[in-house]
Motif scaffolding. Structure first.
Motif, PDB file in Angstrom:
ATOM      1  N   GLY A   1       0.623  -1.038  -0.052  1.00 61.64           N
ATOM      2  CA  GLY A   1      -0.107  -0.075  -0.078  1.00 61.64           C
ATOM      3  C   GLY A   1       0.850   1.332  -0.085  1.00 61.64           C
ATOM      4  N   SER A   2       0.166   2.294   0.375  1.00 62.27           N
ATOM      5  CA  SER A   2       0.946   3.552   0.471  1.00 62.27           C
ATOM      6  C   SER A   2       0.886   4.274   1.922  1.00 62.27           C
ATOM      7  N   VAL A   3       1.635   5.539   2.021  1.00 62.64           N
ATOM      8  CA  VAL A   3       1.535   6.278   3.298  1.00 62.64           C
ATOM      9  C   VAL A   3       1.145   7.446   2.790  1.00 62.64           C
ATOM     10  N   GLU A   4       0.151   8.203   3.637  1.00 64.14           N
ATOM     11  CA  GLU A   4      -0.425   9.327   3.345  1.00 64.14           C
ATOM     12  C   GLU A   4       0.016  10.445   4.611  1.00 64.14           C
ATOM     13  N   ALA A   5       0.546  11.533   4.164  1.00 63.57           N
ATOM     14  CA  ALA A   5       0.841  12.634   5.277  1.00 63.57           C
ATOM     15  C   ALA A   5      -0.397  13.390   5.460  1.00 63.57           C
ATOM     16  N   ILE A   6      -0.907  13.536   6.734  1.00 60.17           N
ATOM     17  CA  ILE A   6      -2.011  14.214   6.990  1.00 60.17           C
ATOM     18  C   ILE A   6      -1.643  15.166   7.937  1.00 60.17           C
ATOM     19  N   ALA A   7      -2.056  16.570   7.654  1.00 65.78           N
ATOM     20  CA  ALA A   7      -1.945  17.750   8.561  1.00 65.78           C
ATOM     21  C   ALA A   7      -2.741  17.777   9.597  1.00 65.78           C
ATOM     22  N   ILE A   8      -2.199  17.903  10.728  1.00 63.12           N
ATOM     23  CA  ILE A   8      -2.924  17.778  12.151  1.00 63.12           C
ATOM     24  C   ILE A   8      -2.841  19.123  12.831  1.00 63.12           C
ATOM     25  N   GLY A   9      -2.337  20.301  12.310  1.00 57.24           N
ATOM     26  CA  GLY A   9      -2.148  21.392  13.040  1.00 57.24           C
ATOM     27  C   GLY A   9      -0.811  22.035  12.994  1.00 57.24           C
ATOM     28  N   GLY A  10      -0.787  23.200  12.683  1.00 61.91           N
ATOM     29  CA  GLY A  10       0.566  23.879  12.519  1.00 61.91           C
ATOM     30  C   GLY A  10       1.436  23.281  11.398  1.00 61.91           C
ATOM     31  N   ASP A  11       2.772  23.068  11.799  1.00 60.40           N
ATOM     32  CA  ASP A  11       3.652  22.249  10.947  1.00 60.40           C
ATOM     33  C   ASP A  11       3.634  20.617  10.959  1.00 60.40           C
ATOM     34  N   ARG A  12       2.647  20.180  12.002  1.00 63.59           N
ATOM     35  CA  ARG A  12       2.736  18.868  12.338  1.00 63.59           C
ATOM     36  C   ARG A  12       1.930  18.072  11.168  1.00 63.59           C
ATOM     37  N   LYS A  13       2.475  16.706  10.892  1.00 58.88           N
ATOM     38  CA  LYS A  13       1.840  15.875  10.105  1.00 58.88           C
ATOM     39  C   LYS A  13       1.692  14.345  10.701  1.00 58.88           C
ATOM     40  N   LYS A  14       0.743  13.785  10.353  1.00 54.31           N
ATOM     41  CA  LYS A  14       0.604  12.427  10.920  1.00 54.31           C
ATOM     42  C   LYS A  14       0.514  11.584   9.614  1.00 54.31           C
ATOM     43  N   GLN A  15       1.432  10.475   9.850  1.00 56.24           N
ATOM     44  CA  GLN A  15       1.582   9.549   8.725  1.00 56.24           C
ATOM     45  C   GLN A  15       0.576   8.450   8.962  1.00 56.24           C
ATOM     46  N   VAL A  16      -0.167   8.219   7.795  1.00 59.31           N
ATOM     47  CA  VAL A  16      -1.284   7.135   7.776  1.00 59.31           C
ATOM     48  C   VAL A  16      -0.972   6.184   6.598  1.00 59.31           C
ATOM     49  N   TRP A  17      -0.764   4.776   7.305  1.00 56.84           N
ATOM     50  CA  TRP A  17      -0.550   3.806   6.558  1.00 56.84           C
ATOM     51  C   TRP A  17      -1.917   3.389   5.665  1.00 56.84           C
ATOM     52  N   HIS A  18      -1.787   3.143   4.484  1.00 55.89           N
ATOM     53  CA  HIS A  18      -2.999   2.558   3.839  1.00 55.89           C
ATOM     54  C   HIS A  18      -2.502   1.174   3.351  1.00 55.89           C
ATOM     55  N   PRO A  19      -2.614   0.049   4.021  1.00 57.46           N
ATOM     56  CA  PRO A  19      -2.186  -1.211   3.357  1.00 57.46           C
ATOM     57  C   PRO A  19      -3.009  -1.448   2.074  1.00 57.46           C
ATOM     58  N   ALA A  20      -2.176  -2.288   1.046  1.00 60.53           N
ATOM     59  CA  ALA A  20      -2.965  -2.601   0.196  1.00 60.53           C
ATOM     60  C   ALA A  20      -3.802  -4.179   0.338  1.00 60.53           C
ATOM     61  N   GLU A  21      -3.149  -4.773   1.208  1.00 60.94           N
ATOM     62  CA  GLU A  21      -3.617  -6.140   1.543  1.00 60.94           C
ATOM     63  C   GLU A  21      -3.720  -6.333   3.099  1.00 60.94           C
ATOM     64  N   THR A  22      -4.543  -6.953   3.477  1.00 53.73           N
ATOM     65  CA  THR A  22      -4.678  -7.309   4.935  1.00 53.73           C
ATOM     66  C   THR A  22      -4.918  -8.853   5.240  1.00 53.73           C
ATOM     67  N   VAL A  23      -4.175  -9.480   6.058  1.00 52.01           N
ATOM     68  CA  VAL A  23      -4.318 -10.702   6.494  1.00 52.01           C
ATOM     69  C   VAL A  23      -4.609 -10.939   8.048  1.00 52.01           C
ATOM     70  N   GLU A  24      -5.486 -11.787   8.413  1.00 48.30           N
ATOM     71  CA  GLU A  24      -6.022 -12.095   9.581  1.00 48.30           C
ATOM     72  C   GLU A  24      -5.009 -12.937  10.439  1.00 48.30           C
ATOM     73  N   ALA A  25      -4.586 -12.469  11.822  1.00 48.26           N
ATOM     74  CA  ALA A  25      -3.740 -13.478  12.549  1.00 48.26           C
ATOM     75  C   ALA A  25      -4.688 -13.806  13.444  1.00 48.26           C
ATOM     76  N   VAL A  26      -4.783 -15.174  13.787  1.00 43.42           N
ATOM     77  CA  VAL A  26      -5.712 -15.724  14.632  1.00 43.42           C
ATOM     78  C   VAL A  26      -4.772 -16.525  15.801  1.00 43.42           C
ATOM     79  N   ALA A  27      -5.250 -16.424  16.810  1.00 46.74           N
ATOM     80  CA  ALA A  27      -4.372 -16.987  17.992  1.00 46.74           C
ATOM     81  C   ALA A  27      -4.964 -18.419  18.321  1.00 46.74           C
TER      82      ALA A  27
END
Length: 834
Positions: free
Chosen positions: A208-234
C-alpha cells in the motif's frame, strides 16, 4: 548377550521412573474415569474399538483438563497482582511431544501409567503415537521451548509468541543417500494441546501507501493504507512448569484471509482464481523457513516475520492497556525479548504503534521502545544476521521503511557528533547497508532498539564485542551482556533418561529433582566401582534401545558394547560433519591395514537436516551415507566400526539418542558456534565431549575439568589469525599422515563408483579454499580421537569421567539462565523451586 535378548530387558523397573504414592488409589481411579469419559465424549469412541491414537487423544484431553485449572489460576493471579509480563518472540518453538512433558511436570506420570494399565493400554506406546510439533529447526527453537518451561517453573508471568506452522520444517527422508524433503504434516490429525481463539485476531497489513495528513501547524501524521490485509488468529497452548505450580501460554498465530473466497469469480467459473487471496494469505503459516532462493520466497519470509511480530505486539499492547490504561507505562509492565533477528521488525512496528496510533512524540516513543525491548544474538556469522533489500521493504512495509530511515538519520546524527570524521564508523553502525545493493540490517535495528543485547555463551558474548557488533559496542558498551544458554532437565534427564534419574535420586537425594546444583554430590563418589557399574548398566540399556531403533529404521545391526560416537545437529559446513566423516574414513583405512590392533569398537552416529537449498550440506549427507554403505558392508572391520545416518532428526529422536551417547561431537570451527545446547544435554547424560574450544564447550570444560573432556584444534583467535595470514591447505594435507589418502579416495570415487566425481566439489573446497579449517584441524582431531580410544579401553577411567560430567552439569540448567534474564534484563521476580 545378543541384542534380541537385551530387547526383552528394556522394560525392567530399573529403566522406568518409579511409581510414587500419587499413582495409587483414588488418583488412579479418577484419572482412569477421566480418560474413559474423554474417549467417549471428546473422541467419540467405544473402548473396545479404540485405536492407540484414540487412547492418546483421550489421555491428552484428560491431562489437559488437569492443567487448565492451574492455567486459569496462574492467569488470574497475574492480573490480580498487576505483575510485569515477559513476552518471548521467537520464529521457532521446538516443543516436541507434550504428553510426557505435561504428565511429568504435574507429577502424574505414574498415575497415568497405572490408570491406563488397568485399561490394558500401554502409556509408552501412546507416547509414540503423538507427532512432534514441527515448529522449529534446531537449537534456536529448542532453546525457546526450554525457556518457556523454565519461565513457568520459576512462576514468571510470560507469553511465548510464534507462528502455528501447518507443516513446519520439512520431514527428511534419505533416498539413495540423498536428502529428500517432504511436508511435515504434524497437524493432520489435530492437536489436542491447543485452544483455538477465533475471537482473538488482528488485521495485519502489507504493501500500500503512506499518506501525510496535516494535524495542526507544521505537524503531520503519517497514515498507512495497506493494500492487503491478513488476519492473525490466535491458538493457545498451556505450558506447565515443574510440579505444576504455574502455567504460562504459548500463543501461536495462524494466517487467515480476510475474504477467503471471491464469490463473483467463483460463480463465473474461475474456481481457482477465486481462492488466490486465501492461498496467498495462508501461505504465511504453511511452512517454517521457506526457501529464500527466489524473490517470492524472500518476500514470504519477510511477511512471516512481520506477521507474527505485529500480531504479538498488538496483542500484548491490548492486554497492557486493558490492565494498566496507558501505553506509556509499557516498560514498567512489559519486557519483550527478541529471540534472534527474526522479530527485529518489532522495533519499527512498536514505533509505528506508539507514534501513529497512540500520538506519542518521536523521542518519547523511542525511549519507550528501547526500555521495553531486549535482543538475544545467536550468531557470529555476518551472513546470518538478516538483511532485507530496501526495495522489498519499501514495497511490503512502506511505513516501516520510513520509520527505519528516520531512526537511522537521528542515530547517525548522534554518532557523527560524537565521532566527527569517522565515516567508517558511520557505515558500520548504519541501519542501511550501502554496498552491494542497499539492504536493511536487522541486527543493527535490533541492537539500536534494545536496552540489552546478550550473547549465549561467555566466548560468544566476548566475540560479539570484537566482531559483528564491534562498533555498536563502542557506542553502547553498557547494553552488552552474556546469558549462557541452558537446558531443562525435566525433558533431557527426567523424561529422556528415567533410569539415570532414579540413580541420581538414590545417590544425591530427592532434592536433586528441584535443585540441579545438588548433582555435585555425585562427584565425590565418581571413583566408586559400584556406582560406575550402575552408570554403565544404565547406559547399556539406553544403547540397546537406540540399537533397536537403528535396526528397525535402517536394518543395520550395531553392537551396544561399542563406543557410541554421536554428532546430532543441523548439517552445516561450519559444524564440520565433514571433518568427522573424513576421520571415519581414516579410521576405516587404519583398521583394515592393521586389523589385529586393539581398536576401540565404534558406532559413528550422524543425524541432522540440511537446508533445502544448501547443496554443499546435502553433499556432506550423501558422503556420510556412501561411507556408511561401504564400511557397513565390509567384513574386514566386522564389529569394529559401523556408520549410521538417522534421518529426520527431531526432539523425539534426540530423546533416544542423547541418553545412549558415549561421545559427544562438538567440533565446529572455533569462533563460529555461538553456544550449543546439544553439548549440555549429552554431557548431562554422562557423555564425554570431544570438541573445539568454542561456544559453551569453554564453560563445560571449566565445569568438568581438563581431564574429562577432549579439546583439540585451533582457538577462535588462532582461526582468525590463520584466515588473515592465509590458510595453507597444501601444507596441512602434505604433513598429515592420513588426510591426503583420504581426500584422494573421496575425490577419485572410492565411495561413489557409480559417479566418481560426485564429491569433487567437497575435495576441491578443502584443497583450495578451506574456510572452515577442516584440513588444519584434522590431525589434532585424529589425535584427540585416539585419546578417546585409550580412555574407552580403560573402563574405570571412562566411567569416572562420565560421572564427573553428569555431576558438574547443574550450572547449565535453563532455570539458572532464565533467573539471570529475569534479574539482569527483565526486572521480574522469580520463585524458588521447592
Amino acid at each position: 548377550m545378543s541384542l534380541e535378548v537385551e530387547d526383552k530387558m528394556l522394560d525392567t523397573p530399573e529403566t522406568q521412573a518409579r511409581p510414587t504414592s500419587a499413582a495409587q488409589g483414588d488418583e488412579v481411579a479418577k484419572f482412569r474415569a477421566a480418560v474413559i469419559s474423554k474417549l467417549t465424549y471428546a473422541v467419540g469412541k467405544n473402548p473396545a474399538a479404540a485405536s492407540d491414537r484414540d487412547w492418546f487423544l483421550a489421555t491428552a484431553f484428560a491431562t489437559r483438563d488437569r492443567i487448565v485449572d492451574r492455567w486459569i489460576t496462574s492467569t488470574r493471579q497475574t492480573y490480580s497482582e498487576g505483575r510485569k509480563r515477559v513476552y518471548y518472540l521467537s520464529l521457532e518453538f521446538l516443543i516436541g511431544r507434550l504428553l510426557f512433558d505435561a504428565l511429568t511436570n504435574i507429577e502424574m506420570l505414574e498415575t497415568a501409567r497405572s490408570a491406563l494399565g488397568d485399561l490394558g493400554v500401554d502409556l509408552d506406546r501412546l507416547r509414540q503415537v503423538e507427532p512432534d510439533a514441527a515448529l522449529g529447526n534446531g537449537g534456536l527453537g529448542r532453546l525457546a521451548a526450554c525457556f518457556m518451561d523454565s519461565m513457568a517453573t520459576l512462576s514468571i508471568a510470560a507469553y511465548g509468541y510464534g507462528i502455528r506452522y501447518e507443516n513446519g520444517l520439512f520431514r527428511q527422508m534419505i533416498k539413495n543417500g540423498w536428502q529428500q524433503e517432504y511436508p511435515e504434516d504434524w497437524l493432520s490429525f489435530g492437536n489436542p494441546w491447543e485452544f483455538e481463539r477465533p475471537e482473538v485476531y488482528y488485521d495485519i497489513g502489507f504493501g500500500g501507501s503512506v499518506e501525510a495528513i496535516a494535524i495542526g501547524g507544521d505537524r503531520k501524521k503519517q497514515v498507512w493504507h495497506p493494500a492487503e490485509t491478513v488476519e492473525a488468529v490466535a491458538y493457545d497452548t498451556p505450558i506447565v512448569g515443574w510440579r505444576g505450580q504455574h502455567v504460562n501460554t504459548l500463543r501461536l498465530w495462524s494466517a487467515r484471509a480476510a475474504d477467503p473466497i471471491r464469490l463473483d469469480a467463483f460463480n463465473q467459473g474461475d474456481h481457482v482464481g477465486a481462492l488466490v487471496n486465501q492461498v496467498k494469505a495462508e501461505a504465511i503459516s504453511k511452512v517454517l523457513y521457506p526457501s529464500d532462493a527466489t524473490p517470492a520466497g524472500q518476500e514470504l519470509r519477510l511477511r512471516q516475520e512481520y506477521f507474527f511480530t505485529a500480531a504479538s505486539l498488538h496483542d500484548l499492547i491490548r492486554r497492557h492497556v486493558d490492565s494498566f490504561g496507558d501505553v506509556r507505562s509499557l516498560p514498567d509492565k512489559v519486557a519483550i525479548q527478541l529471540n534472534d533477528t527474526h522479530p527485529a521488525i518489532a522495533v519499527a512496528e512498536l514505533m509505528r504503534v506508539l507514534v501513529d496510533e497512540s500520538d506519542i512524540e518521536w523521542d518519547e516513543a523511542f525511549d519507550i521502545t528501547v526500555r521495553t525491548i531486549s535482543y538475544t544474538n545467536h550468531t557470529l556469522l555476518p551472513e546470518a544476521l538478516e538483511t532485507w533489500p530496501v526495495p522489498l521493504m519499501e514495497r511490503v512495509l512502506p511505513r516501516h521503511m520510513q520509520i527505519i530511515y528516520q531512526l537511522n538519520a537521528k542515530h547517525l546524527e548522534k554518532v557523527r557528533a560524537a565521532f566527527p570524521g569517522d565515516d567508517a564508523l558511520l557505515g558500520s553502525v548504519s541501519l542501511i547497508q550501502e554496498d552491494h545493493g542497499r539492504r536493511v540490517r536487522m541486527g543493527n535495528l535490533a541492537f539500536l532498539g534494545s536496552h540489552s543485547v546478550n550473547g549465549v555463551a561467555a566466548l560468544h558474548s566476548e566475540l560479539m564485542k570484537t566482531t559483528v557488533f564491534k562498533d555498536f559496542y563502542r557506542l553502547f558498551p553498557e547494553r552488552m551482556n552474556n546469558k549462557t544458554n541452558g537446558i531443562t532437565f525435566r525433558r533431557w534427564l527426567y523424561q529422556a533418561n528415567p533410569g539415570l534419574t532414579n540413580l541420581l535420586v538414590d545417590t544425591c537425594g530427592p532434592g536433586v529433582l528441584d535443585d540441579a546444583s545438588q548433582l555435585t554430590k555425585l562427584e565425590a563418589m565418581a571413583g566408586d566401582s559400584a556406582l560406575q557399574d550402575r552408570f554403565m548398566a544404565m547406559r547399556r540399556q539406553n544403547k540397546v534401545a537406540l540399537a533397536r531403533l537403528i535396526r528397525d529404521r535402517l536394518d543395520i545391526k550395531v553392537n551396544p558394547g561399542a563406543l557410541f560416537d554421536v554428532q546430532i545437529k543441523r548439517i552445516h559446513e561450519y559444524k564440520r560433519q565433514l571433518l568427522n566423516v573424513l576421520e571415519t574414513i581414516a579410521l576405516y583405512d587404519a583398521m583394515r591395514a592393521n586389523p589385529a590392533k586393539n581398536w576401540a569398537p565404534r558406532v559413528k552416529i550422524f543425524s541432522g537436516k540440511a537446508a533445502a537449498s544448501y547443496q554443499m550440506a546435502k553433499l556432506i549427507i550423501k558422503l556420510a551415507n556412501d561411507v556408511a554403505r561401504v564400511v557397513n558392508d565390509d567384513p574386514t572391520v566386522r564389529e569394529l566400526l559401523k556408520v549410521v545416518f538417522l534421518p529426520n532428526y527431531n526432539v523425539s529422536l534426540a530423546e533416544v539418542v542423547i541418553p545412549a551417547a558415549d561421545l559427544s561431537e562438538q567440533i565446529s570451527t572455533a569462533g563460529m558456534e555461538a553456544s550449543g545446547t546439544g553439548n549440555m544435554k549429552m554431557a548431562l547424560n554422562g557423555a564425554l565431549t570431544i570438541g573445539t574450544l568454542d561456544g559453551a564447550n569453554v564453560e563445560i570444560k571449566d565445569q568438568v575439568g581438563d581431564d574429562n573432556i577432549f579439546i583439540f584444534g585451533l582457538t577462535a583467535d588462532e582461526v582468525e589469525q590463520r584466515r588473515i595470514a592465509g590458510v595453507d591447505e597444501t601444507g596441512s594435507i602434505r604433513n598429515s599422515q592420513h588426510l591426503g589418502e583420504v581426500l584422494d579416495a573421496v575425490g577419485s570415487g572410492v565411495f561413489s563408483p557409480d559417479e566418481p566425481d560426485r564429491f569433487r566439489p567437497l575435495v576441491d573446497a578443502l584443497r583450495h579454499h578451506d574456510y572452515f579449517l577442516v584440513t588444519t584441524d584434522f590431525d589434532a582431531y585424529w589425535d584427540a580421537q585416539r585419546k578417546v580410544d585409550a580412555r574407552w579401553n580403560d573402563r574405570r577411567a571412562w566411567w569416572q569421567s562420565s560421572i564427573i560430567n553428569t555431576a558438574n552439569m547443574g550450572w547449565f540448567s535453563s532455570d539458572r539462565t532464565i533467573s539471570e534474564y529475569a534479574k539482569d534484563i527483565w526486572n521480574v521476580p522469580v520463585r524458588t523451586i521447592r
